[in-house]
Design an enzyme around this catalytic site. Structure first.
Site, PDB file in Angstrom:
ATOM      1  N   ASN A   1      -6.930  -4.416   5.216  1.00 25.47           N
ATOM      2  CA  ASN A   1      -7.293  -3.921   6.299  1.00 25.47           C
ATOM      3  C   ASN A   1      -8.032  -4.740   7.435  1.00 25.47           C
ATOM      4  O   ASN A   1      -9.253  -4.636   8.208  1.00 25.47           O
ATOM      5  CB  ASN A   1      -8.600  -2.829   6.040  1.00 25.47           C
ATOM      6  CG  ASN A   1      -7.814  -1.599   5.750  1.00 25.47           C
ATOM      7  OD1 ASN A   1      -7.129  -1.005   6.419  1.00 25.47           O
ATOM      8  ND2 ASN A   1      -7.882  -0.775   4.510  1.00 25.47           N
TER       9      ASN A   1
ATOM     10  N   ASP B   1       2.796   4.385   5.248  1.00 25.90           N
ATOM     11  CA  ASP B   1       2.649   4.117   6.439  1.00 25.90           C
ATOM     12  C   ASP B   1       2.507   2.592   6.551  1.00 25.90           C
ATOM     13  O   ASP B   1       2.526   1.819   7.833  1.00 25.90           O
ATOM     14  CB  ASP B   1       1.388   4.464   7.403  1.00 25.90           C
ATOM     15  CG  ASP B   1      -0.029   4.654   6.511  1.00 25.90           C
ATOM     16  OD1 ASP B   1       0.202   4.210   5.465  1.00 25.90           O
ATOM     17  OD2 ASP B   1      -0.857   4.949   6.835  1.00 25.90           O
ATOM     18  N   HIS B   2       2.521   1.956   5.435  1.00 26.70           N
ATOM     19  CA  HIS B   2       2.431   0.409   5.227  1.00 26.70           C
ATOM     20  C   HIS B   2       4.120   0.160   4.646  1.00 26.70           C
ATOM     21  O   HIS B   2       4.832   0.977   4.142  1.00 26.70           O
ATOM     22  CB  HIS B   2       1.823   0.104   4.269  1.00 26.70           C
ATOM     23  CG  HIS B   2       0.154   0.144   4.487  1.00 26.70           C
ATOM     24  ND1 HIS B   2      -0.494  -0.869   4.713  1.00 26.70           N
ATOM     25  CD2 HIS B   2      -0.435   1.346   4.601  1.00 26.70           C
ATOM     26  CE1 HIS B   2      -1.899  -0.558   5.055  1.00 26.70           C
ATOM     27  NE2 HIS B   2      -1.814   0.938   4.827  1.00 26.70           N
TER      28      HIS B   2
ATOM     29  N   ASP C   1      -3.758  -4.612   0.595  1.00 27.61           N
ATOM     30  CA  ASP C   1      -4.157  -4.050   1.906  1.00 27.61           C
ATOM     31  C   ASP C   1      -5.493  -4.757   2.356  1.00 27.61           C
ATOM     32  O   ASP C   1      -6.514  -4.199   1.750  1.00 27.61           O
ATOM     33  CB  ASP C   1      -4.051  -2.609   1.917  1.00 27.61           C
ATOM     34  CG  ASP C   1      -4.425  -2.134   3.046  1.00 27.61           C
ATOM     35  OD1 ASP C   1      -4.939  -2.821   4.302  1.00 27.61           O
ATOM     36  OD2 ASP C   1      -4.459  -0.915   3.209  1.00 27.61           O
TER      37      ASP C   1
ATOM     38  N   ASP D   1      -1.461  -6.341   5.646  1.00 24.21           N
ATOM     39  CA  ASP D   1      -1.227  -6.747   4.283  1.00 24.21           C
ATOM     40  C   ASP D   1      -0.802  -7.884   4.133  1.00 24.21           C
ATOM     41  O   ASP D   1       0.057  -8.721   4.620  1.00 24.21           O
ATOM     42  CB  ASP D   1       0.049  -5.739   3.972  1.00 24.21           C
ATOM     43  CG  ASP D   1      -0.220  -4.392   4.126  1.00 24.21           C
ATOM     44  OD1 ASP D   1      -0.722  -3.654   2.940  1.00 24.21           O
ATOM     45  OD2 ASP D   1      -0.074  -3.558   5.193  1.00 24.21           O
TER      46      ASP D   1
ATOM     47  N   ASN E   1       0.933  -1.269  -0.048  1.00 23.43           N
ATOM     48  CA  ASN E   1       0.022   0.114  -0.103  1.00 23.43           C
ATOM     49  C   ASN E   1       0.787   1.188  -0.100  1.00 23.43           C
ATOM     50  O   ASN E   1       1.426   1.441   1.069  1.00 23.43           O
ATOM     51  CB  ASN E   1      -0.725   0.055   1.202  1.00 23.43           C
ATOM     52  CG  ASN E   1      -1.754   1.194   1.520  1.00 23.43           C
ATOM     53  OD1 ASN E   1      -1.315   2.272   0.846  1.00 23.43           O
ATOM     54  ND2 ASN E   1      -3.021   1.069   1.818  1.00 23.43           N
TER      55      ASN E   1
ATOM     56  N   GLU F   1      -3.823   1.701  -2.865  1.00 16.81           N
ATOM     57  CA  GLU F   1      -4.223   3.402  -2.508  1.00 16.81           C
ATOM     58  C   GLU F   1      -3.324   4.192  -3.229  1.00 16.81           C
ATOM     59  O   GLU F   1      -2.507   5.230  -2.796  1.00 16.81           O
ATOM     60  CB  GLU F   1      -3.773   3.414  -1.102  1.00 16.81           C
ATOM     61  CG  GLU F   1      -4.694   4.598  -0.304  1.00 16.81           C
ATOM     62  CD  GLU F   1      -4.659   4.722   1.031  1.00 16.81           C
ATOM     63  OE1 GLU F   1      -5.146   5.555   1.698  1.00 16.81           O
ATOM     64  OE2 GLU F   1      -4.086   3.751   1.868  1.00 16.81           O
TER      65      GLU F   1
END
Length: 293
Positions: free
Chosen positions: A160, A259-260, A158, A229, A7, A34
């Protein structure tokens, strides 16, 4: 063959980081989520210069998924093979996932790869949470109707969703929230019951290494993260997967990273070696964490 998922949290903002990482890890296939780009704005030339063909499915401000491949791209399918539904609330996001660009599939080097970006869900019981579960239901039905689990396939992205308590830094802090609720986890394991295996856990059964950390409160430095992920593989690829890792180093440095962190698997033989940074980080974290004994 090396397959990775990441991501990137805006491909335009992270393009320099992504091209750096392509040279660092040299994946044959990179699934991205994303991207936050329209298809017209996708950086085809930059990926071609790095040696990759790019297939992109995006809408601009929100979401967006892509596949970058060295061995080529064929038989592209987006949004489960259906047109995107009309977006009745374009300024909201997450409430109409079948009107959002969250799924792309293609065949790369004889392997069917699927890049997905699951909705966040926001809070348990909300309309966003129910929309997330509806999207997972659609994903499961697409697998059951359009894919043969006896064929080589990677479902990555991702999700989530942290499948078990081992996949979060503090289960007590997360229980009751999204990403760890029983209904979400059941949606994940429905995919596994269909015929998918968590490739990371094949080779890392006991460790607490994560793929996402909040930007705030020093979460990354403390390793307060979540493993949300995933690369899920059918049995033919599970038998060929020889290694899997999360590249912690890609979450560091400048320009500002996503942030991933990227997650990788190697099929058949080892790919280009690199230090993912975990051993040094875990030693530092352990040294400054008070003993509980």
């Amino acid at each position: 063959m090396r397959i990775a998922t990441w991501n990137v949290n805006s491909l335009k903002a992270r393009l320099e980081k992504v091209t750096w990482w392509l040279d660092r890890a040299r994946p044959d296939v990179l699934l991205m989520q994303e991207t936050k780009l329209t298809d017209a704005a996708a950086p085809l030339a930059e990926f071609a210069e790095a040696g990759y063909e790019l297939a992109h499915h995006g809408q601009g401000q929100w979401n967006g998924v892509a596949i970058a491949s060295r061995p080529g791209i064929a038989d592209v399918v987006t949004n489960f093979g259906e047109p995107l539904r009309p977006d009745r609330t374009p300024d909201v996001g997450d409430d109409e996932p079948l009107a959002e660009t969250r799924m792309i599939a293609a065949t790369c080097g004889g392997v069917r790869v699927v890049s997905v970006y699951a909705p966040n869900g926001r809070s348990v019981g909300s309309k966003f949470y129910e929309a997330k579960l509806a999207w997972y239901e659609r994903l499961a039905r697409w697998l059951e109707q359009a894919v043969d689990p006896a064929q080589p396939l990677v479902l990555g992205g991702d999700f989530n969703l942290a499948p078990t308590d081992q996949d979060v830094w503090d289960p007590a802090a997360c229980h009751g929230g999204t990403h760890v609720s029983p209904r979400e986890r059941d949606a994940f394991f429905r995919l596994c019951r269909w015929g998918l295996t968590d490739a990371y856990r094949l080779h890392n059964p006991d460790c607490r290494r994560y793929s996402w950390w909040d930007y705030r409160a020093g979460a990354f430095q403390k390793n307060f993260g979540m493993r949300i992920d995933h690369l899920l593989v059918t049995r033919p690829l599970a038998e060929r997967t020889i290694w899997s890792e999360i590249d912690r180093e890609a979450r560091k440095g400048k320009p500002i990273p996503s942030d991933h962190a990227p997650l990788l698997i190697d099929l058949d033989q080892p790919g280009h070696p690199f230090d993912a940074g975990w051993e040094a980080a875990e030693a530092r974290i352990a040294a400054r964490t008070p003993s509980l004994t």
